[in-house]
Design a protein around this motif. Structure first.
Motif, mmCIF file in Angstrom:
data_model
loop_
_atom_site.group_PDB
_atom_site.id
_atom_site.type_symbol
_atom_site.label_atom_id
_atom_site.label_comp_id
_atom_site.label_asym_id
_atom_site.label_seq_id
_atom_site.Cartn_x
_atom_site.Cartn_y
_atom_site.Cartn_z
ATOM 1 N N SER A 1 0.832 -1.229 0.059
ATOM 2 C CA SER A 1 0.085 0.076 -0.259
ATOM 3 C C SER A 1 0.663 1.191 -0.014
ATOM 4 O O SER A 1 0.712 2.160 -0.780
ATOM 5 C CB SER A 1 -0.858 -0.030 1.406
ATOM 6 O OG SER A 1 -1.516 1.152 1.103
ATOM 7 N N VAL B 1 2.412 1.618 -3.287
ATOM 8 C CA VAL B 1 1.646 2.260 -4.514
ATOM 9 C C VAL B 1 1.244 3.482 -4.091
ATOM 10 O O VAL B 1 1.280 4.329 -5.476
ATOM 11 C CB VAL B 1 0.304 1.176 -4.437
ATOM 12 C CG1 VAL B 1 -0.484 1.752 -5.339
ATOM 13 C CG2 VAL B 1 0.777 -0.282 -4.924
ATOM 14 N N PHE B 2 0.972 4.074 -3.155
ATOM 15 C CA PHE B 2 0.597 5.334 -2.706
ATOM 16 C C PHE B 2 1.900 6.314 -3.214
ATOM 17 O O PHE B 2 1.835 7.374 -3.878
ATOM 18 C CB PHE B 2 0.453 5.731 -1.383
ATOM 19 C CG PHE B 2 -1.000 5.363 -1.084
ATOM 20 C CD1 PHE B 2 -2.060 6.080 -1.613
ATOM 21 C CD2 PHE B 2 -1.582 4.338 -0.236
ATOM 22 C CE1 PHE B 2 -3.416 5.940 -1.615
ATOM 23 C CE2 PHE B 2 -2.736 4.030 -0.290
ATOM 24 C CZ PHE B 2 -3.952 4.877 -0.572
ATOM 25 N N GLU B 3 2.979 5.814 -2.759
ATOM 26 C CA GLU B 3 4.271 6.645 -2.989
ATOM 27 C C GLU B 3 4.713 6.878 -4.787
ATOM 28 O O GLU B 3 4.809 7.749 -5.255
ATOM 29 C CB GLU B 3 5.410 6.012 -2.483
ATOM 30 C CG GLU B 3 6.782 6.684 -3.024
ATOM 31 C CD GLU B 3 7.034 8.140 -2.431
ATOM 32 O OE1 GLU B 3 7.801 8.951 -3.071
ATOM 33 O OE2 GLU B 3 6.423 8.575 -1.517
ATOM 34 N N ALA B 4 4.288 5.680 -5.285
ATOM 35 C CA ALA B 4 4.437 5.438 -6.694
ATOM 36 C C ALA B 4 3.367 6.538 -7.500
ATOM 37 O O ALA B 4 3.715 7.321 -8.382
ATOM 38 C CB ALA B 4 4.507 3.993 -7.366
ATOM 39 N N THR B 5 2.131 6.516 -6.906
ATOM 40 C CA THR B 5 1.050 7.374 -7.512
ATOM 41 C C THR B 5 1.442 8.872 -7.121
ATOM 42 O O THR B 5 1.175 9.595 -8.361
ATOM 43 C CB THR B 5 -0.325 6.939 -6.791
ATOM 44 O OG1 THR B 5 -0.622 5.612 -7.054
ATOM 45 C CG2 THR B 5 -1.317 7.949 -7.221
ATOM 46 N N ALA B 6 2.128 9.230 -6.195
ATOM 47 C CA ALA B 6 2.297 10.444 -5.880
ATOM 48 C C ALA B 6 3.471 10.890 -6.930
ATOM 49 O O ALA B 6 3.658 12.105 -7.325
ATOM 50 C CB ALA B 6 2.960 10.775 -4.295
ATOM 51 N N ARG B 7 4.221 9.906 -7.084
ATOM 52 C CA ARG B 7 5.473 10.470 -8.011
ATOM 53 C C ARG B 7 4.899 10.658 -9.608
ATOM 54 O O ARG B 7 5.517 11.341 -10.439
ATOM 55 C CB ARG B 7 6.469 9.480 -8.014
ATOM 56 C CG ARG B 7 7.280 9.443 -6.704
ATOM 57 C CD ARG B 7 8.398 8.495 -6.623
ATOM 58 N NE ARG B 7 9.178 8.446 -5.415
ATOM 59 C CZ ARG B 7 10.353 8.063 -5.091
ATOM 60 N NH1 ARG B 7 11.204 7.209 -6.013
ATOM 61 N NH2 ARG B 7 10.890 7.965 -3.800
ATOM 62 N N LEU B 8 4.068 9.560 -9.771
ATOM 63 C CA LEU B 8 3.722 9.702 -11.335
ATOM 64 C C LEU B 8 2.737 11.165 -11.239
ATOM 65 O O LEU B 8 2.739 11.724 -12.458
ATOM 66 C CB LEU B 8 2.666 8.552 -11.362
ATOM 67 C CG LEU B 8 3.492 7.150 -11.627
ATOM 68 C CD1 LEU B 8 2.438 6.074 -11.988
ATOM 69 C CD2 LEU B 8 4.176 7.308 -12.997
ATOM 70 N N ARG B 9 2.060 11.429 -10.495
ATOM 71 C CA ARG B 9 1.063 12.406 -10.314
ATOM 72 C C ARG B 9 2.084 13.690 -10.314
ATOM 73 O O ARG B 9 1.875 14.491 -11.048
ATOM 74 C CB ARG B 9 0.305 12.624 -9.022
ATOM 75 C CG ARG B 9 -0.723 13.947 -9.077
ATOM 76 C CD ARG B 9 -1.357 14.095 -7.941
ATOM 77 N NE ARG B 9 -2.341 13.097 -8.112
ATOM 78 C CZ ARG B 9 -2.638 12.231 -7.171
ATOM 79 N NH1 ARG B 9 -1.750 11.974 -6.122
ATOM 80 N NH2 ARG B 9 -3.896 11.290 -7.189
ATOM 81 N N LEU C 1 -0.032 -5.846 -11.752
ATOM 82 C CA LEU C 1 -0.837 -4.669 -11.558
ATOM 83 C C LEU C 1 -2.329 -4.723 -12.185
ATOM 84 O O LEU C 1 -3.110 -4.417 -11.679
ATOM 85 C CB LEU C 1 -0.399 -3.204 -11.865
ATOM 86 C CG LEU C 1 0.990 -2.537 -10.971
ATOM 87 C CD1 LEU C 1 1.526 -1.510 -11.762
ATOM 88 C CD2 LEU C 1 0.305 -2.280 -9.564
ATOM 89 N N THR D 1 7.019 9.634 -17.487
ATOM 90 C CA THR D 1 6.512 8.556 -17.020
ATOM 91 C C THR D 1 7.532 7.493 -17.307
ATOM 92 O O THR D 1 7.801 6.631 -16.617
ATOM 93 C CB THR D 1 5.125 7.980 -17.340
ATOM 94 O OG1 THR D 1 4.365 9.096 -16.951
ATOM 95 C CG2 THR D 1 4.808 6.495 -16.848
#
Length: 151
Positions: free
Chosen positions: A17, A20-28, A137, A119
């Motif tokens: 979790s 995934v949140f860290e990856a999402t933040a970096r992608l954002r 994923l 990305t």
């Protein structure tokens, strides 16, 4: 399953979790950087990149996870830039559809291209690792219950 095994599984789930949140933040952050390069605020960029055909304001609010009243300001900004226009919905003239202009399509394509380039550096793994991550994923997402469902 033993309590010890449950504890280990819980730890792995917590780590997943967090990752995934860290990856999402970096992608954002990369997406927002691509938007900034084009002079777009993040919310306007999200609308632009997700708009592939006429869409009602309500759908835009769902994409952005916000109230429809907030979408009005976002669309106003895109309209001032000449990137979208509003048109009455064919079946209900009270409903307004947001439609990309030609300039909006060009800007959307630029945004997608820049975002993809940023990305690509994020997922700079060997090809087989990229494919494996993609497959894992996709499997997680296909097996996950719908939002709000706590199965």
């Amino acid at each position: 399953m033993s309590d010890e095994a449950d504890c280990g599984t819980d730890l792995v789930v917590a780590e997943l979790s967090g990752l995934v949140f860290e990856a999402t933040a970096r992608l954002r952050a990369r997406f927002n950087a691509a938007a900034a390069e084009l002079g777009l605020p993040p919310a306007q960029a999200l609308v632009l990149v997700n708009l592939s055909g006429p869409a009602p304001m309500r759908r835009l609010a769902d994409w952005l996870s916000c109230e429809p009243s907030n979408v009005t300001g976002i669309v106003d900004g895109l309209e001032r830039r000449g990137l979208v226009t509003r048109r009455p919905a064919p079946g209900d003239r009270r409903v307004k559809h947001v439609v990309l202009t030609e300039a909006g399509e060009e800007r959307r394509d630029q945004l997608r291209s820049r975002s993809h380039a940023l990305t690509k550096t994020f997922f700079a793994l060997p090809g087989p690792d990229q494919e494996h991550l993609r497959d894992l994923l996709a499997r997680v997402l296909s097996d996950a219950p719908p939002d709000g469902d706590t199965r």
